[in-house]
Scaffold this motif. Sequence first.
Motif, PDB file in Angstrom:
ATOM      1  N   GLY A  89      -9.916   8.608  -0.074  1.00 31.63           N
ATOM      2  CA  GLY A  89     -10.031   7.727   1.080  1.00 31.63           C
ATOM      3  C   GLY A  89      -9.111   8.160   2.195  1.00 31.63           C
ATOM      4  O   GLY A  89      -8.221   9.008   2.018  1.00 31.63           O
ATOM      5  N   ALA A  90      -9.320   7.558   3.350  1.00 28.66           N
ATOM      6  CA  ALA A  90      -8.564   7.932   4.541  1.00 28.66           C
ATOM      7  C   ALA A  90      -7.107   7.504   4.423  1.00 28.66           C
ATOM      8  O   ALA A  90      -6.776   6.504   3.775  1.00 28.66           O
ATOM      9  CB  ALA A  90      -9.195   7.290   5.774  1.00 28.66           C
ATOM     10  N   ALA A  91      -6.249   8.273   5.076  1.00 26.70           N
ATOM     11  CA  ALA A  91      -4.822   7.948   5.054  1.00 26.70           C
ATOM     12  C   ALA A  91      -4.541   6.627   5.750  1.00 26.70           C
ATOM     13  O   ALA A  91      -3.576   5.932   5.419  1.00 26.70           O
ATOM     14  CB  ALA A  91      -4.032   9.073   5.719  1.00 26.70           C
ATOM     15  N   ASP A  92      -5.402   6.260   6.724  1.00 23.43           N
ATOM     16  CA  ASP A  92      -5.190   5.024   7.476  1.00 23.43           C
ATOM     17  C   ASP A  92      -6.126   3.908   7.024  1.00 23.43           C
ATOM     18  O   ASP A  92      -6.420   2.977   7.789  1.00 23.43           O
ATOM     19  CB  ASP A  92      -5.364   5.278   8.974  1.00 23.43           C
ATOM     20  N   ALA A  93      -6.597   3.976   5.788  1.00 17.27           N
ATOM     21  CA  ALA A  93      -7.486   2.931   5.278  1.00 17.27           C
ATOM     22  C   ALA A  93      -6.785   1.573   5.324  1.00 17.27           C
ATOM     23  O   ALA A  93      -5.573   1.471   5.103  1.00 17.27           O
ATOM     24  CB  ALA A  93      -7.910   3.252   3.847  1.00 17.27           C
ATOM     25  N   THR A  94      -7.570   0.527   5.616  1.00 16.90           N
ATOM     26  CA  THR A  94      -7.009  -0.822   5.698  1.00 16.90           C
ATOM     27  C   THR A  94      -6.479  -1.297   4.349  1.00 16.90           C
ATOM     28  O   THR A  94      -5.455  -1.975   4.269  1.00 16.90           O
ATOM     29  CB  THR A  94      -8.087  -1.811   6.191  1.00 16.90           C
ATOM     30  N   VAL A  95      -7.176  -0.924   3.291  1.00 18.50           N
ATOM     31  CA  VAL A  95      -6.843  -1.395   1.943  1.00 18.50           C
ATOM     32  C   VAL A  95      -6.637  -0.185   1.034  1.00 18.50           C
ATOM     33  O   VAL A  95      -7.405   0.778   1.085  1.00 18.50           O
ATOM     34  CB  VAL A  95      -7.964  -2.286   1.366  1.00 18.50           C
ATOM     35  N   THR A  96      -5.604  -0.272   0.215  1.00 20.78           N
ATOM     36  CA  THR A  96      -5.380   0.761  -0.796  1.00 20.78           C
ATOM     37  C   THR A  96      -5.312   0.104  -2.170  1.00 20.78           C
ATOM     38  O   THR A  96      -4.472  -0.772  -2.408  1.00 20.78           O
ATOM     39  CB  THR A  96      -4.078   1.538  -0.546  1.00 20.78           C
ATOM     40  N   VAL A  97      -6.214   0.526  -3.025  1.00 25.30           N
ATOM     41  CA  VAL A  97      -6.212   0.074  -4.415  1.00 25.30           C
ATOM     42  C   VAL A  97      -5.558   1.171  -5.246  1.00 25.30           C
ATOM     43  O   VAL A  97      -5.914   2.344  -5.119  1.00 25.30           O
ATOM     44  CB  VAL A  97      -7.644  -0.180  -4.930  1.00 25.30           C
ATOM     45  N   GLN A  98      -4.615   0.790  -6.078  1.00 22.06           N
ATOM     46  CA  GLN A  98      -3.983   1.780  -6.959  1.00 22.06           C
ATOM     47  C   GLN A  98      -4.109   1.328  -8.407  1.00 22.06           C
ATOM     48  O   GLN A  98      -3.879   0.160  -8.728  1.00 22.06           O
ATOM     49  CB  GLN A  98      -2.509   1.985  -6.621  1.00 22.06           C
ATOM     50  N   ALA A  99      -4.474   2.271  -9.268  1.00 21.90           N
ATOM     51  CA  ALA A  99      -4.600   1.993 -10.699  1.00 21.90           C
ATOM     52  C   ALA A  99      -3.717   2.956 -11.478  1.00 21.90           C
ATOM     53  O   ALA A  99      -3.866   4.172 -11.359  1.00 21.90           O
ATOM     54  CB  ALA A  99      -6.051   2.133 -11.145  1.00 21.90           C
ATOM     55  N   ALA A 124     -16.183   5.376  -1.587  1.00 26.25           N
ATOM     56  CA  ALA A 124     -17.188   5.822  -0.612  1.00 26.25           C
ATOM     57  C   ALA A 124     -17.109   5.058   0.705  1.00 26.25           C
ATOM     58  O   ALA A 124     -17.776   5.431   1.680  1.00 26.25           O
ATOM     59  CB  ALA A 124     -18.585   5.672  -1.207  1.00 26.25           C
ATOM     60  N   SER A 125     -16.294   4.006   0.746  1.00 30.33           N
ATOM     61  CA  SER A 125     -16.212   3.184   1.952  1.00 30.33           C
ATOM     62  C   SER A 125     -15.264   3.806   2.968  1.00 30.33           C
ATOM     63  O   SER A 125     -14.534   4.755   2.673  1.00 30.33           O
ATOM     64  CB  SER A 125     -15.744   1.770   1.592  1.00 30.33           C
ATOM     65  N   ASP A 126     -15.276   3.235   4.170  1.00 30.45           N
ATOM     66  CA  ASP A 126     -14.414   3.740   5.238  1.00 30.45           C
ATOM     67  C   ASP A 126     -13.061   3.046   5.289  1.00 30.45           C
ATOM     68  O   ASP A 126     -12.114   3.592   5.873  1.00 30.45           O
ATOM     69  CB  ASP A 126     -15.102   3.563   6.599  1.00 30.45           C
ATOM     70  N   ASP A 127     -12.975   1.858   4.693  1.00 30.43           N
ATOM     71  CA  ASP A 127     -11.760   1.069   4.889  1.00 30.43           C
ATOM     72  C   ASP A 127     -10.940   0.846   3.616  1.00 30.43           C
ATOM     73  O   ASP A 127      -9.875   0.237   3.669  1.00 30.43           O
ATOM     74  CB  ASP A 127     -12.113  -0.294   5.502  1.00 30.43           C
ATOM     75  N   VAL A 128     -11.434   1.322   2.474  1.00 34.40           N
ATOM     76  CA  VAL A 128     -10.691   1.144   1.219  1.00 34.40           C
ATOM     77  C   VAL A 128     -10.422   2.514   0.600  1.00 34.40           C
ATOM     78  O   VAL A 128     -11.351   3.304   0.384  1.00 34.40           O
ATOM     79  CB  VAL A 128     -11.458   0.267   0.210  1.00 34.40           C
ATOM     80  N   ALA A 129      -9.169   2.782   0.329  1.00 39.36           N
ATOM     81  CA  ALA A 129      -8.783   3.999  -0.393  1.00 39.36           C
ATOM     82  C   ALA A 129      -8.433   3.621  -1.833  1.00 39.36           C
ATOM     83  O   ALA A 129      -7.942   2.516  -2.094  1.00 39.36           O
ATOM     84  CB  ALA A 129      -7.584   4.656   0.274  1.00 39.36           C
ATOM     85  N   VAL A 130      -8.717   4.519  -2.733  1.00 38.63           N
ATOM     86  CA  VAL A 130      -8.405   4.286  -4.149  1.00 38.63           C
ATOM     87  C   VAL A 130      -7.473   5.395  -4.625  1.00 38.63           C
ATOM     88  O   VAL A 130      -7.758   6.582  -4.433  1.00 38.63           O
ATOM     89  CB  VAL A 130      -9.679   4.261  -5.017  1.00 38.63           C
ATOM     90  N   GLU A 131      -6.376   4.989  -5.233  1.00 38.42           N
ATOM     91  CA  GLU A 131      -5.413   5.934  -5.788  1.00 38.42           C
ATOM     92  C   GLU A 131      -5.343   5.763  -7.305  1.00 38.42           C
ATOM     93  O   GLU A 131      -5.171   4.648  -7.803  1.00 38.42           O
ATOM     94  CB  GLU A 131      -4.019   5.709  -5.187  1.00 38.42           C
ATOM     95  N   TYR A 132      -5.479   6.872  -7.999  1.00 34.46           N
ATOM     96  CA  TYR A 132      -5.314   6.885  -9.450  1.00 34.46           C
ATOM     97  C   TYR A 132      -3.954   7.518  -9.746  1.00 34.46           C
ATOM     98  O   TYR A 132      -3.676   8.643  -9.321  1.00 34.46           O
ATOM     99  CB  TYR A 132      -6.430   7.685 -10.113  1.00 34.46           C
ATOM    100  N   ARG A 133      -3.150   6.777 -10.484  1.00 34.42           N
ATOM    101  CA  ARG A 133      -1.792   7.234 -10.792  1.00 34.42           C
ATOM    102  C   ARG A 133      -1.660   7.355 -12.314  1.00 34.42           C
ATOM    103  O   ARG A 133      -1.144   6.464 -12.985  1.00 34.42           O
ATOM    104  CB  ARG A 133      -0.786   6.234 -10.234  1.00 34.42           C
TER     105      ARG A 133
END
Length: 256
Positions: A89-99, A124-133
């Motif tokens: 996802g984009a670096a400036d995404a409004t929302v970041t989900v991290q798992a 796949a969205s423009d405003d939510v980034a997903v981070e897997y940790r």
Amino acid sequence: MSKKNTPRLPDVSAEGRQPARSRREEMERLMAERKQQERRRSIRVQALVGALVVVLVVGVTVVVLATRGSDEPAAVPPGLTSDGAIRFGAADATVTVQAVEDFQCPACQQFEAALGSTLAEYRASDDVAVEYRPIAFLDNASSTEYASRALNASMCVLADAGADAWMAMHESLYAQQPAEGTAGLDDATLASMAVDAGADEDAVGPCITDRRYDDWIQQHTDDVMSSGVSSTPTVSVNGTQVEAAQLASAVEAARS
């Protein structure tokens, strides 16, 4: 007629011979004591030399290890965020989900089965980034440190083929997750899965068998656990931990 002086014969009786024997025995005793002293002195010298050799070997070993530690830092997988996550996802995404996940964790497998498609929509969205940790704190749940080996294999894929290939490996590892208490998948199977995910066989094979990122995995896992994570999966939205069942509502609230 004068008397002739009769020569005095030496005393050859037992009493006469005793002093000579005593002197000989005394000399033998002194020689034996001297040999014993020399033997003890030799043993002390050998012990001292041995101790010096041990000190020298230990000193050299410490220097070598210190030099190795400074010259050979832990290999770090490329393409990670500053806290060791794979971001989609984009670096400036409004929302970041991290798992935060562990490939040996049954609850993580259940989380992916239940919410994997939702996470794919977010990616796949423009405003939510997903981070897997990913971490590896469940090595004791297998007889071969499978959690670390699986995470290392995924990092080998990331290093060779990028984030999309890593995601394919991530999905395969959960689809084929071994039961706890077993040896887990062997390195040959992990390498085959890595190739299927898109990695080059010649590059990923040695990376997996050599456990190239093992030192980083241990340090990264310690860092994550020290930050307050105590179980997997641990899910957060914009830095706030949420229950997996509340993920969708938390994302919608963060979007508004």
